[in-house]
Scaffold this active site. Structure first.
Site, PDB file in Angstrom:
ATOM      1  N   HIS A  97     -33.804  13.612 -44.522  1.00 41.36           N
ATOM      2  CA  HIS A  97     -33.107  12.449 -43.966  1.00 41.36           C
ATOM      3  C   HIS A  97     -33.580  11.122 -44.564  1.00 41.36           C
ATOM      4  O   HIS A  97     -33.042  10.077 -44.215  1.00 41.36           O
ATOM      5  CB  HIS A  97     -33.274  12.421 -42.451  1.00 41.36           C
ATOM      6  CG  HIS A  97     -32.540  13.526 -41.754  1.00 41.36           C
ATOM      7  ND1 HIS A  97     -31.175  13.643 -41.795  1.00 41.36           N
ATOM      8  CD2 HIS A  97     -32.991  14.576 -41.012  1.00 41.36           C
ATOM      9  CE1 HIS A  97     -30.802  14.715 -41.108  1.00 41.36           C
ATOM     10  NE2 HIS A  97     -31.885  15.296 -40.616  1.00 41.36           N
ATOM     11  N   SER A 134     -18.263  -8.057  -7.852  1.00 43.25           N
ATOM     12  CA  SER A 134     -19.494  -7.575  -7.219  1.00 43.25           C
ATOM     13  C   SER A 134     -19.768  -8.334  -5.933  1.00 43.25           C
ATOM     14  O   SER A 134     -19.533  -9.531  -5.841  1.00 43.25           O
ATOM     15  CB  SER A 134     -20.688  -7.733  -8.155  1.00 43.25           C
ATOM     16  OG  SER A 134     -21.869  -7.299  -7.502  1.00 43.25           O
ATOM     17  N   ASN A 174       0.860  -1.176   0.000  1.00 44.10           N
ATOM     18  CA  ASN A 174       0.000   0.000   0.000  1.00 44.10           C
ATOM     19  C   ASN A 174       0.899   1.229   0.000  1.00 44.10           C
ATOM     20  O   ASN A 174       2.008   1.203   0.548  1.00 44.10           O
ATOM     21  CB  ASN A 174      -0.911   0.032   1.231  1.00 44.10           C
ATOM     22  CG  ASN A 174      -2.055   1.012   1.070  1.00 44.10           C
ATOM     23  OD1 ASN A 174      -3.012   0.725   0.351  1.00 44.10           O
ATOM     24  ND2 ASN A 174      -1.960   2.172   1.700  1.00 44.10           N
ATOM     25  N   GLU A 201     -28.680  -3.279 -11.355  1.00 46.87           N
ATOM     26  CA  GLU A 201     -28.791  -3.027  -9.909  1.00 46.87           C
ATOM     27  C   GLU A 201     -29.491  -1.697  -9.639  1.00 46.87           C
ATOM     28  O   GLU A 201     -30.354  -1.608  -8.759  1.00 46.87           O
ATOM     29  CB  GLU A 201     -27.385  -3.026  -9.318  1.00 46.87           C
ATOM     30  CG  GLU A 201     -27.279  -2.721  -7.845  1.00 46.87           C
ATOM     31  CD  GLU A 201     -25.821  -2.592  -7.415  1.00 46.87           C
ATOM     32  OE1 GLU A 201     -25.486  -1.606  -6.729  1.00 46.87           O
ATOM     33  OE2 GLU A 201     -25.020  -3.477  -7.772  1.00 46.87           O
ATOM     34  N   LYS A 223     -19.576  -6.061 -15.701  1.00 45.75           N
ATOM     35  CA  LYS A 223     -19.801  -5.546 -14.342  1.00 45.75           C
ATOM     36  C   LYS A 223     -20.580  -4.234 -14.395  1.00 45.75           C
ATOM     37  O   LYS A 223     -21.457  -3.969 -13.558  1.00 45.75           O
ATOM     38  CB  LYS A 223     -18.461  -5.340 -13.627  1.00 45.75           C
ATOM     39  CG  LYS A 223     -18.569  -4.630 -12.262  1.00 45.75           C
ATOM     40  CD  LYS A 223     -19.426  -5.410 -11.289  1.00 45.75           C
ATOM     41  CE  LYS A 223     -19.643  -4.788  -9.943  1.00 45.75           C
ATOM     42  NZ  LYS A 223     -18.955  -3.618  -9.515  1.00 45.75           N
ATOM     43  N   HIS A 253     -24.133  -5.084 -15.000  1.00 42.02           N
ATOM     44  CA  HIS A 253     -24.649  -5.597 -13.723  1.00 42.02           C
ATOM     45  C   HIS A 253     -25.081  -4.437 -12.834  1.00 42.02           C
ATOM     46  O   HIS A 253     -26.162  -4.451 -12.241  1.00 42.02           O
ATOM     47  CB  HIS A 253     -23.565  -6.427 -13.024  1.00 42.02           C
ATOM     48  CG  HIS A 253     -23.797  -6.665 -11.557  1.00 42.02           C
ATOM     49  ND1 HIS A 253     -23.591  -5.681 -10.601  1.00 42.02           N
ATOM     50  CD2 HIS A 253     -24.216  -7.761 -10.871  1.00 42.02           C
ATOM     51  CE1 HIS A 253     -23.887  -6.164  -9.409  1.00 42.02           C
ATOM     52  NE2 HIS A 253     -24.258  -7.421  -9.548  1.00 42.02           N
ATOM     53  N   ASN A 254     -24.239  -3.415 -12.731  1.00 39.50           N
ATOM     54  CA  ASN A 254     -24.564  -2.281 -11.868  1.00 39.50           C
ATOM     55  C   ASN A 254     -25.742  -1.483 -12.411  1.00 39.50           C
ATOM     56  O   ASN A 254     -26.530  -0.935 -11.634  1.00 39.50           O
ATOM     57  CB  ASN A 254     -23.340  -1.377 -11.711  1.00 39.50           C
ATOM     58  CG  ASN A 254     -22.312  -1.965 -10.750  1.00 39.50           C
ATOM     59  OD1 ASN A 254     -22.292  -3.165 -10.519  1.00 39.50           O
ATOM     60  ND2 ASN A 254     -21.466  -1.120 -10.201  1.00 39.50           N
ATOM     61  N   LYS A 303     -22.071   6.431  -7.839  1.00 31.72           N
ATOM     62  CA  LYS A 303     -20.632   6.504  -8.095  1.00 31.72           C
ATOM     63  C   LYS A 303     -20.288   6.484  -9.577  1.00 31.72           C
ATOM     64  O   LYS A 303     -19.127   6.567  -9.937  1.00 31.72           O
ATOM     65  CB  LYS A 303     -19.915   5.367  -7.369  1.00 31.72           C
ATOM     66  CG  LYS A 303     -19.915   5.550  -5.849  1.00 31.72           C
ATOM     67  CD  LYS A 303     -19.041   4.519  -5.165  1.00 31.72           C
ATOM     68  CE  LYS A 303     -18.955   4.790  -3.673  1.00 31.72           C
ATOM     69  NZ  LYS A 303     -18.124   3.782  -2.965  1.00 31.72           N
TER      70      LYS A 303
END
Length: 478
Positions: free
Chosen positions: A450, A128, A32, A189, A182, A185-186, A260
């Site tokens: 278009h 997770s 660390n 969630e 992942k 997955h979130n 987050k």
């Protein structure tokens, strides 16, 4: 003594993964930036297995058997780049750098390509399960090269959660696939948590059921097809009483939800892929509006609601349960459909049955229905959308009347249910014979030339709106 894996970054998640590895018989080298964290871990948990204390990255690298495996657990973004930059000059060809944080998959793809040029493996690993999962067995979603998984996979499988005796860990695909899975997955969630919140609000605001009584309802729901980690912990949250005030815990918590970034990344990536994740998107926006406290305060004094005086149906609790089940399934369907789109875009061979099986234990969205989702994608006849699988088409179809009653009741009472309602709209959009997109194509052709396609002829067309409104064949620019 040499270590089989090194861990740098010993905040809670990194420390718990290191302890998990040591508990499973691996010798773990610890590093660390602040040596105090290393010493704290060793003082508290050094008897859980074999650890090697190091003070520098050079010491960490020197302590590892070859091929070296170095697991980075630092904050996503620039901190990961900084550690990689310091680490790479110390490594040799064939060594493996593992990023087990919540990094953006595009960053992982970039890092994997850069390290591959130096003969190194970079593996983005989705993990997770939170702090408890990291310690006792998370769901693990590794990407990177298939070769790197030969050296790393058995170790990750051993420390992962187990479902029906099988590890909730498997190689999901090359470069950034692990972090992409992942991220999705979130996203699921986020939608799952929001729709549970909407169910709570409906039961309280429409039916007048207080939190303690709701806790018993959620505990009962957790015994059936809604059985899942999030339903289980919702019951725990709702039964909790705030000691200082004696009030329900949910009444003393500020109603502004944080995030987050992984849910937001899911929606941004879905937009890039053209993949409709409306329920997931609404859950992200719901967190956003919950945090706009100043605007909400003004709105409460300014905006009229004109709520209708409606009678809540007698079987309202059961209606909410069915609507919750259907909406949860839509969030899984949207997430899995996004994985299919990503596989085509990035050349990944994502196996939806394997991915669903990884989520059966250890992770936040673990749920009983994942067994059926895994089974739906195992056979040769894989559904184009989860909702088309016979078992789910039948169960969601049976829930539709209750789903409609719940959304209608919520709208009349002025109770916002963005995920309930958008999920129902997604379901109806899939099954509707004609959508209003024809009008939009007409608008786009009129103001921007278009072009459009016809239902009765091959090719691409344009109407000369500013001239005689005749139709001409055109080059497809849409």
């Amino acid at each position: 003594m040499s270590a089989q894996i090194g861990v740098t970054g010993l905040a809670v998640m990194g420390a718990n993964l290191a302890r998990n590895l040591a508990r499973n018989g691996y010798t773990v080298a610890l590093h660390n930036r602040s040596v105090e964290k290393t010493d704290t871990l060793l003082a508290k948990h050094g008897d859980e297995g074999d650890f090697l204390r190091t003070e520098t990255l050079q010491e960490l690298v020197d302590s590892l058997e070859k091929p070296r495996r170095v697991l980075i657990m630092v904050k996503a973004g620039k901190p990961v780049d900084a550690v990689v930059e310091q680490l790479v000059p110390l490594l040799e060809e064939g060594d493996i750098v593992i990023d087990a944080g919540n990094s953006h998959y595009e960053d992982t793809r970039r890092r994997e390509a850069a390290l591959a040029e130096k003969g190194l493996h970079f593996v983005g690993v989705g993990v997770s399960g939170g702090e408890e999962g990291a310690l006792n067995g998370p769901s693990i979603m590794p990407g990177g090269s298939k070769k790197s998984y030969e050296a790393l996979g058995p170790m990750l499988e051993k420390i992962s959660a187990k479902a029906d005796g099988e590890p909730c860990c498997a190689w999901v695909g090359t470069d950034g696939a692990g972090h992409f899975v992942k991220m999705v997955h979130n996203g699921i969630e986020y939608a799952d948590m929001q729709v549970i919140g909407e169910a709570y609000d409906l039961l309280r605001s429409a039916a007048g059921i207080e939190p303690a009584e709701q806790a018993a309802i959620f505990e009962e729901w957790n015994q059936g097809e809604l059985s899942s980690f999030l339903i289980e912990i919702t019951a725990e949250v709702l039964k909790h009483v705030d000691a200082p005030t004696g009030k329900p815990f949910v009444d003393v918590v500020v109603d502004a939800a944080g995030q987050k970034g992984t849910g937001r990344w899911t929606v941004q990536s879905a937009l890039d892929l053209g993949s409709p994740v409306s329920g997931i998107a609404e859950s992200v926006f719901a967190r956003g509006i919950s945090s706009q406290k100043d605007q909400r305060a003004i709105a409460q004094e300014t905006l009229a609601g004109h709520e209708a005086a409606v009678e809540v149906p007698e079987n309202f609790v059961e209606d909410v349960r069915q609507a919750l089940y259907a909406s949860k399934l839509v969030s899984y369907a949207q997430g899995l459909d996004m994985l299919t789109s990503a596989a085509k875009e990035y050349g990944w061979e994502l196996k939806l049955d394997e991915i669903a099986s990884l989520w059966r234990a250890g992770c936040i969205i673990r749920a009983a229905l994942l067994k059926d989702i895994t089974a739906a994608y195992k056979g040769e006849d894989k559904p184009a959308n989860l909702l088309f699988a016979p078992a789910f088409a039948e169960s969601v179809g049976a829930a539709v009347p209750a789903w409609r009653r719940v959304v209608a009741t919520a709208v009349q009472l002025g109770i916002p249910v963005p995920v309930f309602s958008s999920s129902l709209a997604y379901y109806d959009s899939l099954r509707r014979k004609r959508l209003p997109a024809a009008v939009i194509q007409g608008q786009r052709d009129l103001f921007g030339a278009h072009t459009y396609q016809r239902v009765d002829a091959e090719g691409t067309f344009h109407t000369l709106w500013g001239e005689d409104r005749s139709e001409i064949a055109a080059v497809d620019t849409h």
